[in-house]
Design a protein around this motif. Structure first.
Motif, PDB file in Angstrom:
ATOM      1  N   SER A  77      51.304  44.943  27.200  1.00 62.15           N
ATOM      2  CA  SER A  77      51.088  43.493  27.142  1.00 62.15           C
ATOM      3  C   SER A  77      50.497  43.058  28.472  1.00 62.15           C
ATOM      4  CB  SER A  77      52.408  42.755  26.903  1.00 62.15           C
ATOM      5  OG  SER A  77      53.236  42.871  28.045  1.00 62.15           O
ATOM      6  N   GLY A  78      50.038  41.827  28.513  1.00 61.39           N
ATOM      7  CA  GLY A  78      49.555  41.277  29.777  1.00 61.39           C
ATOM      8  C   GLY A  78      50.653  41.273  30.830  1.00 61.39           C
ATOM      9  N   MET A  79      51.877  40.935  30.424  1.00 59.20           N
ATOM     10  CA  MET A  79      52.970  40.900  31.401  1.00 59.20           C
ATOM     11  C   MET A  79      53.331  42.296  31.907  1.00 59.20           C
ATOM     12  SD  MET A  79      53.564  37.952  32.396  1.00 59.20           S
ATOM     13  CE  MET A  79      54.861  38.434  33.529  1.00 59.20           C
ATOM     14  N   TYR A 103      50.254  31.574  35.743  1.00 52.87           N
ATOM     15  CA  TYR A 103      50.891  31.647  34.416  1.00 52.87           C
ATOM     16  C   TYR A 103      52.421  31.661  34.551  1.00 52.87           C
ATOM     17  CZ  TYR A 103      51.768  33.884  29.820  1.00 52.87           C
ATOM     18  OH  TYR A 103      52.196  34.209  28.563  1.00 52.87           O
ATOM     19  N   GLU A 142      45.019  33.534  40.277  1.00 56.93           N
ATOM     20  CA  GLU A 142      44.663  33.395  38.862  1.00 56.93           C
ATOM     21  C   GLU A 142      43.611  32.303  38.818  1.00 56.93           C
ATOM     22  OE1 GLU A 142      47.941  33.022  35.994  1.00 56.93           O
ATOM     23  OE2 GLU A 142      46.689  31.596  34.915  1.00 56.93           O
ATOM     24  N   ASP A 171      44.525  37.593  38.211  1.00 54.49           N
ATOM     25  CA  ASP A 171      44.556  37.543  36.750  1.00 54.49           C
ATOM     26  C   ASP A 171      43.224  36.952  36.304  1.00 54.49           C
ATOM     27  OD1 ASP A 171      44.955  36.761  34.060  1.00 54.49           O
ATOM     28  OD2 ASP A 171      47.113  36.508  34.378  1.00 54.49           O
ATOM     29  N   SER A 193      45.163  39.970  30.318  1.00 53.40           N
ATOM     30  CA  SER A 193      45.941  40.006  29.093  1.00 53.40           C
ATOM     31  C   SER A 193      44.923  40.265  27.996  1.00 53.40           C
ATOM     32  CB  SER A 193      46.655  38.674  28.849  1.00 53.40           C
ATOM     33  OG  SER A 193      47.132  38.666  27.510  1.00 53.40           O
ATOM     34  N   SER A 195      45.574  40.557  25.027  1.00 60.79           N
ATOM     35  CA  SER A 195      46.001  39.793  23.847  1.00 60.79           C
ATOM     36  C   SER A 195      45.108  38.573  23.637  1.00 60.79           C
ATOM     37  CB  SER A 195      47.451  39.303  24.009  1.00 60.79           C
ATOM     38  OG  SER A 195      48.272  40.246  24.650  1.00 60.79           O
ATOM     39  N   LYS A 196      44.359  38.185  24.657  1.00 62.74           N
ATOM     40  CA  LYS A 196      43.548  36.961  24.586  1.00 62.74           C
ATOM     41  C   LYS A 196      42.111  37.307  24.166  1.00 62.74           C
ATOM     42  CE  LYS A 196      47.403  35.251  26.016  1.00 62.74           C
ATOM     43  NZ  LYS A 196      47.760  35.078  27.406  1.00 62.74           N
ATOM     44  N   TRP A 325      45.888  32.177  23.116  1.00 66.38           N
ATOM     45  CA  TRP A 325      44.505  31.709  22.995  1.00 66.38           C
ATOM     46  C   TRP A 325      43.570  32.901  22.910  1.00 66.38           C
ATOM     47  CZ3 TRP A 325      42.376  33.373  27.744  1.00 66.38           C
ATOM     48  CH2 TRP A 325      43.275  33.471  28.817  1.00 66.38           C
TER      49      TRP A 325
END
Ligand SMILES: *Cc1c(COP(=O)(O)O)cnc(C)c1O
Length: 371
Positions: A77-79, A103, A142, A171, A193, A195-196, A325
């Motif tokens: 994951s991004g985290m 974030y 970020e 980031d 991330s 996931s985006k 997003w």
């Protein structure tokens, strides 16, 4: 690299003359004999998917090349990527200076989690590179940052870090490697991330860290020992997403800018937070360090009651209410400001729908606001 190259990277050397990399959904790889197995640390080849896998390697090579990095590693994951990148840089007793607008879960990791291991952190406003000039092991950036899309002058912060000896981690999820390459500006590690936008279809969780080989070896220790590795199937979907990243981002950018500039003129809007609008206080900086803009931005509503905001957001048809997003479908979230007059900030993730339909949806929902 030029945009369309990202679509075609690595497309000509897969088994069976396949045009698409196979999903090597295998947790382990075997060796021909025991001598090989005993020497496997020194040999080429895959051994165990937590450490390396052919499908994961393809995605890593694409992102490394897109970021101009020697090496990239995927995460669950991004985290997982954020925590591994930071942990690779700090040890007990070290100090971190982070941009205050980072974030939320990253902020929580830097404060609540790292404090358990004797790492201290302070947050500074990102607008002034000189605010980072502190004796610290790590500067965490970020840019643009979540919710309000403020920028940091990446080159300037990296120049300060060169003098103080700090490492710089950023980031880069918002701009993607297409629109911003922090390594060329002096940053040590870049985080995404996936996931985006990189995954781009709201169907995977993933993260990536990229940087020079020697520092990435430390990131690899974090991945190997904490175990936040990627899954081959998620890596396959990420590769699939990366192949259309340039065309998707061009569309997100165009629709995002069209909506942001239209909203800036609407009576229901107090102000728009989008770094691509000339009214953004850091518009010039953005033009200097980015080649484009994604489709995630926010705007302040004129003061309105909670009930009316809730009703308006609930009435949206094209924008679904949800976190995250970067996918094809447009999303919305909204939060009230803590201080009076308790204005609401509305964050939009602009998807791939027609801009006119999205704008009509917003106009209908907020009709009569600010009158
Ligand atoms: C979502 C997000 C993350 C965390 O990524 P996950 O894949 O959700 O763990 C990190 N940074 C930013 C800017 C994000 O938006």
């Amino acid at each position: 690299m030029t945009d369309p190259e990202l679509c075609f990277l690595e497309s000509d050397n897969y088994p069976y003359r396949a045009i698409v990399p196979p999903i090597v959904q295998s947790s382990l790889f075997t060796w021909d004999d025991l001598e090989q197995f005993l020497k496997r640390g020194e040999l080429e080849g895959w051994d165990y998917t937590r450490v390396g896998n052919p499908t994961i390697d393809v995605a890593e090579r694409i992102i490394a090349q897109a970021e101009g990095a020697e090496k990239c590693m995927l995460f669950a994951s991004g985290m997982a990527a954020v925590s591994a990148a930071v942990l690779a840089c700090v040890k007990s007793g070290d100090h971190v200076v982070a941009v205050e607008t980072c974030y939320g879960p990253t902020r929580e990791f830097l404060t609540d989690y790292l404090s358990r291991f004797g790492v201290t952190v302070e947050f500074v406003s990102g607008e002034y590179p000189e605010k980072f000039r502190k004796p610290a092991k790590l500067y965490y950036l970020e840019s643009p940052s979540s919710i309000f899309f403020n920028l940091q002058d990446i080159q300037q912060v990296a120049a300060v870090a060169k003098e103080t000896g700090a490492l710089v981690v950023i980031d880069n999820s918002w701009a993607t490697p297409l629109y911003q390459n922090p390594i060329s500006m002096g940053v040590d590690l870049v985080i995404h991330s996936t996931s985006k936008y990189l995954g781009g279809h709201s169907d995977i969780m993933g993260g990536a860290v990229a940087g020079r080989r020697e520092l990435m070896e430390k990131v690899g220790v974090e991945r190997r020992t904490l175990g936040g590795c990627a899954d081959p199937f998620a890596a396959y979907l990420l590769i699939r997403g990366l192949r259309t990243l340039p065309v998707r981002m061009a569309r997100h950018q165009e629709t995002g800018l069209a909506l942001a500039s239209a909203l800036a003129e609407r009576p229901y809007v107090d102000a728009v937070n989008h770094p691509g609008l000339e009214s953004h206080p850091q518009f010039e900086l953005g033009k200097r360090q980015m080649r484009g803009y994604s489709g995630l931005f926010s705007f302040w509503l004129k003061p309105a009651s909670r009930e009316s905001v809730v009703r308006a957001i609930n009435s949206l048809r094209r924008f679904r209410i949800g976190p995250s997003w970067g996918g094809p479908e447009s999303l919305v979230v909204a939060f009230p400001e803590e201080q009076p007059p308790h204005r609401w900030v509305v964050r939009l993730s602009v998807g791939l729908e027609p801009a006119s339909a999205l704008l009509d949806d917003l106009d209908a929902a907020f009709d009569g606001f600010g009158a």
